[in-house]
Design a protein around this motif. Structure first.
Motif, PDB file in Angstrom:
ATOM      1  N   GLY A  68       0.815  -1.206   0.000  1.00  0.00           N
ATOM      2  CA  GLY A  68       0.000   0.000   0.000  1.00  0.00           C
ATOM      3  C   GLY A  68       0.844   1.250   0.000  1.00  0.00           C
ATOM      4  O   GLY A  68       2.063   1.199   0.232  1.00  0.00           O
ATOM      5  N   PRO A  69       0.210   2.397  -0.258  1.00  0.00           N
ATOM      6  CA  PRO A  69       0.936   3.670  -0.248  1.00  0.00           C
ATOM      7  C   PRO A  69       1.266   4.110   1.173  1.00  0.00           C
ATOM      8  O   PRO A  69       0.467   3.922   2.099  1.00  0.00           O
ATOM      9  N   ALA A  70       2.434   4.688   1.328  1.00  0.00           N
ATOM     10  CA  ALA A  70       2.885   5.128   2.644  1.00  0.00           C
ATOM     11  C   ALA A  70       2.236   6.446   3.040  1.00  0.00           C
ATOM     12  O   ALA A  70       2.095   7.362   2.222  1.00  0.00           O
ATOM     13  N   LEU A  71       1.846   6.526   4.310  1.00  0.00           N
ATOM     14  CA  LEU A  71       1.573   7.799   4.963  1.00  0.00           C
ATOM     15  C   LEU A  71       2.609   7.907   6.062  1.00  0.00           C
ATOM     16  O   LEU A  71       2.592   7.130   7.031  1.00  0.00           O
ATOM     17  N   THR A  72       3.545   8.823   5.918  1.00  0.00           N
ATOM     18  CA  THR A  72       4.699   8.875   6.804  1.00  0.00           C
ATOM     19  C   THR A  72       4.435   9.703   8.057  1.00  0.00           C
ATOM     20  O   THR A  72       3.684  10.683   8.041  1.00  0.00           O
ATOM     21  N   VAL A  73       5.084   9.278   9.136  1.00  0.00           N
ATOM     22  CA  VAL A  73       4.940   9.934  10.435  1.00  0.00           C
ATOM     23  C   VAL A  73       6.318  10.022  11.082  1.00  0.00           C
ATOM     24  O   VAL A  73       7.051   9.031  11.132  1.00  0.00           O
ATOM     25  N   ARG A 111      -6.016   7.265   4.745  1.00  0.00           N
ATOM     26  CA  ARG A 111      -7.047   6.805   3.828  1.00  0.00           C
ATOM     27  C   ARG A 111      -7.087   5.282   3.848  1.00  0.00           C
ATOM     28  O   ARG A 111      -6.092   4.627   4.163  1.00  0.00           O
ATOM     29  N   PRO A 112      -8.226   4.684   3.506  1.00  0.00           N
ATOM     30  CA  PRO A 112      -8.274   3.223   3.407  1.00  0.00           C
ATOM     31  C   PRO A 112      -7.182   2.697   2.484  1.00  0.00           C
ATOM     32  O   PRO A 112      -6.960   3.232   1.400  1.00  0.00           O
ATOM     33  N   GLY A 113      -6.474   1.662   2.941  1.00  0.00           N
ATOM     34  CA  GLY A 113      -5.396   1.079   2.155  1.00  0.00           C
ATOM     35  C   GLY A 113      -4.029   1.650   2.436  1.00  0.00           C
ATOM     36  O   GLY A 113      -3.017   1.105   1.969  1.00  0.00           O
ATOM     37  N   ASP A 114      -3.949   2.755   3.191  1.00  0.00           N
ATOM     38  CA  ASP A 114      -2.649   3.342   3.526  1.00  0.00           C
ATOM     39  C   ASP A 114      -1.855   2.441   4.458  1.00  0.00           C
ATOM     40  O   ASP A 114      -2.412   1.655   5.235  1.00  0.00           O
ATOM     41  N   VAL A 115      -0.539   2.585   4.389  1.00  0.00           N
ATOM     42  CA  VAL A 115       0.370   1.968   5.355  1.00  0.00           C
ATOM     43  C   VAL A 115       0.990   3.095   6.178  1.00  0.00           C
ATOM     44  O   VAL A 115       1.648   3.975   5.614  1.00  0.00           O
ATOM     45  N   LEU A 116       0.758   3.081   7.489  1.00  0.00           N
ATOM     46  CA  LEU A 116       1.403   4.067   8.352  1.00  0.00           C
ATOM     47  C   LEU A 116       2.876   3.691   8.495  1.00  0.00           C
ATOM     48  O   LEU A 116       3.203   2.594   8.946  1.00  0.00           O
ATOM     49  N   ILE A 176      -6.902   0.886   7.497  1.00  0.00           N
ATOM     50  CA  ILE A 176      -5.471   1.046   7.262  1.00  0.00           C
ATOM     51  C   ILE A 176      -4.888  -0.329   6.976  1.00  0.00           C
ATOM     52  O   ILE A 176      -5.206  -1.306   7.652  1.00  0.00           O
ATOM     53  N   ALA A 177      -4.037  -0.414   5.949  1.00  0.00           N
ATOM     54  CA  ALA A 177      -3.563  -1.722   5.486  1.00  0.00           C
ATOM     55  C   ALA A 177      -2.505  -2.320   6.390  1.00  0.00           C
ATOM     56  O   ALA A 177      -2.378  -3.553   6.471  1.00  0.00           O
ATOM     57  N   GLY A 178      -1.717  -1.491   7.054  1.00  0.00           N
ATOM     58  CA  GLY A 178      -0.664  -2.013   7.909  1.00  0.00           C
ATOM     59  C   GLY A 178       0.141  -0.892   8.536  1.00  0.00           C
ATOM     60  O   GLY A 178      -0.089   0.297   8.264  1.00  0.00           O
ATOM     61  N   THR A 231      14.886   5.480   3.321  1.00  0.00           N
ATOM     62  CA  THR A 231      14.094   6.693   3.162  1.00  0.00           C
ATOM     63  C   THR A 231      12.725   6.348   2.588  1.00  0.00           C
ATOM     64  O   THR A 231      12.622   5.605   1.609  1.00  0.00           O
ATOM     65  N   VAL A 232      11.683   6.879   3.211  1.00  0.00           N
ATOM     66  CA  VAL A 232      10.314   6.651   2.747  1.00  0.00           C
ATOM     67  C   VAL A 232       9.601   7.995   2.683  1.00  0.00           C
ATOM     68  O   VAL A 232       9.688   8.798   3.618  1.00  0.00           O
ATOM     69  N   ARG A 233       8.904   8.213   1.570  1.00  0.00           N
ATOM     70  CA  ARG A 233       8.102   9.417   1.405  1.00  0.00           C
ATOM     71  C   ARG A 233       6.642   9.024   1.250  1.00  0.00           C
ATOM     72  O   ARG A 233       6.331   7.946   0.718  1.00  0.00           O
ATOM     73  N   SER A 234       5.754   9.889   1.692  1.00  0.00           N
ATOM     74  CA  SER A 234       4.332   9.616   1.499  1.00  0.00           C
ATOM     75  C   SER A 234       4.056   9.396   0.019  1.00  0.00           C
ATOM     76  O   SER A 234       4.536  10.151  -0.833  1.00  0.00           O
TER      77      SER A 234
END
Length: 224
Positions: free
Chosen positions: A53-58, A76-81, A107-109, A157-160
């Motif tokens: 899934g797409p990353a949402l970064t924190v 969003r549904p399907g996001d990976v935190l 949230i996917a994971g 490195t991870v970007r949203s």
């Protein structure tokens, strides 16, 4: 009141791009990025764990999860935190309650450079959680933090908007700009590996590449 900086989110990958990664193992994905991208030591906490899934970064202060709760509200549904907690493993950043809420939000994971807890409950819940360690000590809720900035997960490195792939071997993030290139390379690698497996099973795997890559010196036995 603590500061929380929230950065704009990119559009993220389309369904077709995500579908291509759905069956690709992390090993093939990371091999297709010259074996340079990954998060060593960030591993799944439950069995049969897989996420794409797409990353949402924190970015959160080590030992604190206030901003993580806000990210769960925004996901969003399907996001990976994808949570950069500085690699600190003394206090759990996520546990049963936060993960149950994440599941209710579809949230996917969760990928965490830090510690988690309530592993038995997470196993029952089935939410894919990847973390550096386990700690029963709970987090503080003081902040500060950021959502949507580039983060580092065990040096990766991870970007949203990047695509996160996780399985039993760990996690890897694919930059949004290179999804097609990496997926194509990984698919080709899997086809080549399938051919190698067939050759092994048939007893005719060509091993000449080993000697061709080595400068071998054989020593004669001195025994009379």
């Amino acid at each position: 009141m603590s500061e929380c900086l929230i950065h704009p989110r990119p559009a993220g990958p389309g369904k077709a791009a995500l579908a291509r990664f759905a069956s690709l193992p992390t090993s093939a994905v990371s091999d297709s990025m010259r074996r340079l991208v990954g998060a060593p030591g960030v591993l799944p906490l439950i069995d049969q764990c897989r996420v794409v899934g797409p990353a949402l970064t924190v970015k959160t202060r080590p030992g604190d999860n206030l901003v993580v709760h806000k990210a769960a509200d925004l996901a969003r549904p399907g996001d990976v935190l994808v949570i950069d907690a500085g690699g600190d493993t003394t206090r759990a950043i996520v546990g049963d309650l936060l993960c149950r809420y994440a599941t209710s939000r579809e949230i996917a994971g969760i990928v965490l450079d830090g510690a988690a807890r309530d592993v038995a409950e997470l196993g029952e819940l089935g939410l894919p959680v990847f973390a550096r360690a386990i700690s029963h000590l709970g987090p503080y809720k003081n902040g500060p933090g950021e959502i949507g900035r580039a983060v580092s997960i065990a040096g990766m490195t991870v970007r949203s908007g990047d695509v996160v792939v996780g399985d039993a071997d760990g996690v890897v993030a694919v930059p949004a700009a290179h999804l097609d290139t990496v997926a194509t390379a990984a698919e080709a690698l899997l086809r080549a590996e399938a051919a190698t497996v067939a050759a092994i099973n048939d007893g005719n795997w060509d091993r000449s590449w080993i000697d061709a890559s080595l400068n071998i010196t054989w020593f004669e036995s001195k025994e009379s």
